[in-house]
Design an enzyme around this catalytic site. Structure first.
Site, PDB file in Angstrom:
ATOM      1  CG  HIS A  24     -93.155   6.982  -2.587  1.00 32.05           C
ATOM      2  ND1 HIS A  24     -92.751   7.156  -3.886  1.00 32.05           N
ATOM      3  CD2 HIS A  24     -93.294   8.233  -2.073  1.00 32.05           C
ATOM      4  CE1 HIS A  24     -92.666   8.445  -4.162  1.00 32.05           C
ATOM      5  NE2 HIS A  24     -92.973   9.128  -3.066  1.00 32.05           N
ATOM      6  CG  HIS A  27     -88.690   7.896  -3.404  1.00 27.73           C
ATOM      7  ND1 HIS A  27     -89.436   7.648  -2.279  1.00 27.73           N
ATOM      8  CD2 HIS A  27     -88.754   9.236  -3.613  1.00 27.73           C
ATOM      9  CE1 HIS A  27     -89.918   8.788  -1.812  1.00 27.73           C
ATOM     10  NE2 HIS A  27     -89.523   9.765  -2.602  1.00 27.73           N
ATOM     11  CB  CYS A 133     -93.025  25.106  -0.865  1.00 23.00           C
ATOM     12  SG  CYS A 133     -93.553  23.385  -0.597  1.00 23.00           S
ATOM     13  CB  CYS A 136     -90.666  22.491  -3.116  1.00 20.62           C
ATOM     14  SG  CYS A 136     -92.182  21.970  -3.910  1.00 20.62           S
ATOM     15  CB  CYS A 158     -96.676  24.164  -2.450  1.00 25.28           C
ATOM     16  SG  CYS A 158     -95.760  23.125  -3.605  1.00 25.28           S
ATOM     17  CG  HIS A 161     -95.214  19.407  -1.297  1.00 26.08           C
ATOM     18  ND1 HIS A 161     -94.290  20.000  -2.115  1.00 26.08           N
ATOM     19  CD2 HIS A 161     -94.679  18.227  -0.922  1.00 26.08           C
ATOM     20  CE1 HIS A 161     -93.233  19.217  -2.222  1.00 26.08           C
ATOM     21  NE2 HIS A 161     -93.442  18.130  -1.512  1.00 26.08           N
ATOM     22  CE  LYS A 308     -94.431  13.691  -7.439  1.00 24.29           C
ATOM     23  NZ  LYS A 308     -93.791  14.574  -6.483  1.00 24.29           N
ATOM     24  CE  LYS A 311     -94.822   7.071   3.263  1.00 23.86           C
ATOM     25  NZ  LYS A 311     -95.163   5.711   3.697  1.00 23.86           N
TER      26      LYS A 311
HETATM   27  N1  MSP Z   1     -83.797  15.630  -2.332  1.00 22.81           N
HETATM   28  C1  MSP Z   1     -84.378  16.060  -3.553  1.00 22.81           C
HETATM   29  C2  MSP Z   1     -83.474  15.731  -4.731  1.00 22.81           C
HETATM   30  C3  MSP Z   1     -82.097  16.295  -4.655  1.00 22.81           C
HETATM   31  S1  MSP Z   1     -81.123  15.805  -6.008  1.00 22.81           S
HETATM   32  C4  MSP Z   1     -79.767  16.746  -5.915  1.00 22.81           C
HETATM   33  C5  MSP Z   1     -85.734  15.391  -3.756  1.00 22.81           C
HETATM   34  N2  MSP Z   1     -85.952  14.279  -3.074  1.00 22.81           N
HETATM   35  S2  MSP Z   1     -87.303  13.445  -3.055  1.00 22.81           S
HETATM   36  O1  MSP Z   1     -87.025  12.344  -2.193  1.00 22.81           O
HETATM   37  O2  MSP Z   1     -88.398  14.285  -2.700  1.00 22.81           O
HETATM   38  O3  MSP Z   1     -87.616  12.994  -4.513  1.00 22.81           O
HETATM   39  C6  MSP Z   1     -86.713  12.253  -5.239  1.00 22.81           C
HETATM   40  C7  MSP Z   1     -87.249  11.853  -6.567  1.00 22.81           C
HETATM   41  O4  MSP Z   1     -88.406  11.050  -6.440  1.00 22.81           O
HETATM   42  C8  MSP Z   1     -87.617  13.001  -7.501  1.00 22.81           C
HETATM   43  O5  MSP Z   1     -86.986  12.769  -8.758  1.00 22.81           O
HETATM   44  C9  MSP Z   1     -89.089  12.877  -7.657  1.00 22.81           C
HETATM   45  O6  MSP Z   1     -89.514  13.263  -8.937  1.00 22.81           O
HETATM   46  C10 MSP Z   1     -89.276  11.382  -7.482  1.00 22.81           C
HETATM   47  N3  MSP Z   1     -90.650  11.072  -7.183  1.00 22.81           N
HETATM   48  C11 MSP Z   1     -91.372  11.383  -6.078  1.00 22.81           C
HETATM   49  N4  MSP Z   1     -92.662  10.969  -6.279  1.00 22.81           N
HETATM   50  C12 MSP Z   1     -92.777  10.403  -7.499  1.00 22.81           C
HETATM   51  C13 MSP Z   1     -93.784   9.765  -8.221  1.00 22.81           C
HETATM   52  N5  MSP Z   1     -95.010   9.649  -7.754  1.00 22.81           N
HETATM   53  N6  MSP Z   1     -93.461   9.233  -9.433  1.00 22.81           N
HETATM   54  C14 MSP Z   1     -92.190   9.267  -9.942  1.00 22.81           C
HETATM   55  N7  MSP Z   1     -91.232   9.866  -9.295  1.00 22.81           N
HETATM   56  C15 MSP Z   1     -91.506  10.512  -8.105  1.00 22.81           C
HETATM   57  O7  MSP Z   1     -86.529  15.888  -4.529  1.00 22.81           O
END
Ligand code: MSP
Length: 523
Positions: A24, A27, A133, A136, A158, A161, A308, A311
């Protein structure tokens, strides 16, 4: 603050993304921030490496795969090929590598790292009971939990989540993280920009000051992960495995020269995963006798409707929903310009549309079209030479010079929004300059020919400087503009720290609208 324009190493990473779902815009936000930094440094002559990738082990992925009736490896392969790799193109990323935690180069070296810690006495067996969780992939402290509501009433959920946590009791291997509390605090003290921004640093410091527990680093109730080398009934805890991607991707355990060349890195992460990167990760590296990261930057969240975006809460927006209408340049520009890097930012279609129209289409795009059209109309497409300079011309030159220097300094501070803002002062100054100088009026009077030529020369030079300075952000529009300006080679090869020195010569070619008007609502 260090300046790194001498060909020194710059290694930037994004978190590796869980493949339980598709990307999304949250990311994609981290990805474009890292990409702009990488492109900027590359264009400054630094020995740059930009790493991104996917996090494929752990219970979350295993459960999603099982629910979809496939093996976790099949699920990960499908998501990587169909969703995560295509994202690189959707937002025009220039990553040098893409690591998957299921690759041999990663798994083997995670085992080497772990074995080393085991052999040096940093790992022991113990028992743990706590609330886990799966979203997380983390044990939670009671203070991290909220009382559930609705379907989850009576359960603890959590805070991130909003889903129930699970009570687990396991016999695991533990990492002696508590042994590193003092060393970590000394690190934050001695290197105040190790954790950024300041708010993130404060949070991390008070967390460590309140006491560090040892960390459970293996699981035996499922087997989707890297096997613990001395006990194959356990798999490595997914975060311990995932953090190591930053070193396994650059040769840890197998290519010492490459590792020396790249490590340590600048890590960009969302603030929700800051502790993993600013506490656990440096402690792991300290235990292994390796250098800690160069710095860890925790950016804010994209908020939709004040929450925030995610998905799981059904507020997720796919990057293609934006790029299909506005293009990748607008995506990159909007999120990096509109949001102070390091703070939360609210996304709205109205704001995106408004900035697209006023800043990209009217501000920059229109400037480029007008200047090139006038060179075509008044000078048959030949970029004229400049005559005597007035104060107004000199002021433009001065802004080009300041923007070039100031933007680079902002990039060093990871203030991406400021870097773009500084460059935009040149966009605004050039628009003001054209309005004041009125080249169309000068063109009517043959006696003012030299003045017309000086004005157009100044405007063309300004545009060239803009093309170079904006090329890390507006990758496509600046390439088109550069060609229309008759610039040599590709704009990405022009030194960004010398952007203001560009002098136009030769001929221009007609330019299509860089940012065509979008009249309809994008929703
Ligand atoms: N797999 C772990 C990271 C491991 S790094 C050694 C993870 N993955 S994630 O896919 O859930 O999230 C990746 C990144 O996306 C995180 O930095 C998270 O903060 C970011 N984001 C997820 N939702 C977000 C927003 N709504 N806004 C900005 N960033 C967000 O965590």
């Amino acid at each position: 603050m260090e300046r790194m324009s001498d060909g020194s190493s710059f290694f930037v990473t994004t978190p590796i993304f869980y493949v339980n779902d598709v990307p999304h815009i949250g990311h994609a936000y981290t990805e474009v921030a890292a990409d702009v930094l990488a492109r900027w440094h590359r264009q400054r002559g630094d020995d740059t490496w930009f790493l991104t990738g996917t996090d494929e082990h752990g219970q979350k992925i295993l459960r999603t795969a099982t629910a979809n009736g496939v093996t976790p490896q099949e699920w990960a392969d499908k998501l990587v090929e169909e969703a995560w790799k295509p994202l690189l193109e959707t937002i025009d990323l220039s990553n040098d590598d893409f690591i998957r935690t299921t690759e041999k180069r990663h798994e083997e070296n995670v085992q080497k790292f772990l074995q080393h810690l085991y052999d040096t006495g940093y790992i022991y067996t113990g028992e743990y009971e706590g609330f886990y969780c799966v979203g997380c992939e983390e044990y939670k402290q009671p203070g991290d939990l909220l009382d559930g509501e609705g379907d989850y009433a009576g359960q603890k959920v959590c805070a991130i989540h909003s889903k129930p946590v699970e009570l687990l009791h396991e016999k695991n291997y533990f990492f002696k993280m508590s042994a590193f509390a003092e060393q970590l605090l000394a690190l934050y003290e001695e290197r105040p920009d190790f954790v950024q921004p300041e708010s993130a640093r404060n949070e991390v410091m008070s967390f460590v000051r309140s006491g560090l527990d040892d960390l459970s680093i293996s699981r035996s109730s499922f087997d989707w992960g890297v096997k613990v080398p001395w006990d194959e009934t356990h798999v490595v805890y997914v975060w311990f495995d995932a953090l190591l991607n930053y070193v396994t991707a650059v040769g840890y355990g197998q290519d010492d020269a490459e590792f020396e060349r790249r490590w340590p890195a600048t890590h960009l992460v969302g603030k929700d995963i800051l502790r993993f990167h600013a506490v656990i990760w440096p402690a792991m590296l300290m235990a292994a006798g390796l250098q800690v990261p160069h710095r860890v930057f925790g950016h804010g969240w994209l908020l939709v409707g004040g929450e925030k975006m995610s998905k799981s809460k059904l507020t997720g927006i796919a990057p293609t929903q934006i790029t299909d209408t506005f293009g990748s340049d607008a995506f990159r520009y909007y999120f990096l310009r509109a949001i102070h890097f390091g703070q939360d930012g609210s996304f709205s279609w109205e704001d995106l549309h408004a900035r697209y129209t006023s800043e990209l289409a009217n501000g920059f795009g229109n400037l480029a079209s007008r200047v090139i059209a006038m060179v075509n109309r008044y000078c048959d497409g030949v970029i004229p030479a400049a005559g005597d300079m007035t104060d107004a011309d000199a002021a433009i030159r001065a802004i080009e010079r300041t923007a070039t220097a100031t933007a680079s300094i902002a990039i060093d501070r990871l203030a991406i929004h400021e870097a773009i803002g500084t460059v935009w002062e040149l966009v605004d100054a050039l628009n003001g300059y054209i309005t004041e100088q009125e080249p169309w009026a000068l063109a009517k009077d043959p006696e003012k020919r030299e003045r017309l030529e000086t004005v157009l020369n100044t405007a063309v030079r300004g545009l060239g400087t803009l093309a170079v300075l904006l090329s890390p952000v507006l990758t496509k529009a600046t390439a088109t503009l550069w060609t229309a300006l008759g610039g040599d080679g590709v704009v990405q090869d022009v030194r960004i720290d010398q952007a203001w020195e560009w002098t136009g010569s030769g001929t221009v070619t007609p330019l299509e609208a860089l940012f065509p008007r979008i009249e309809t609502s994008a929703e």
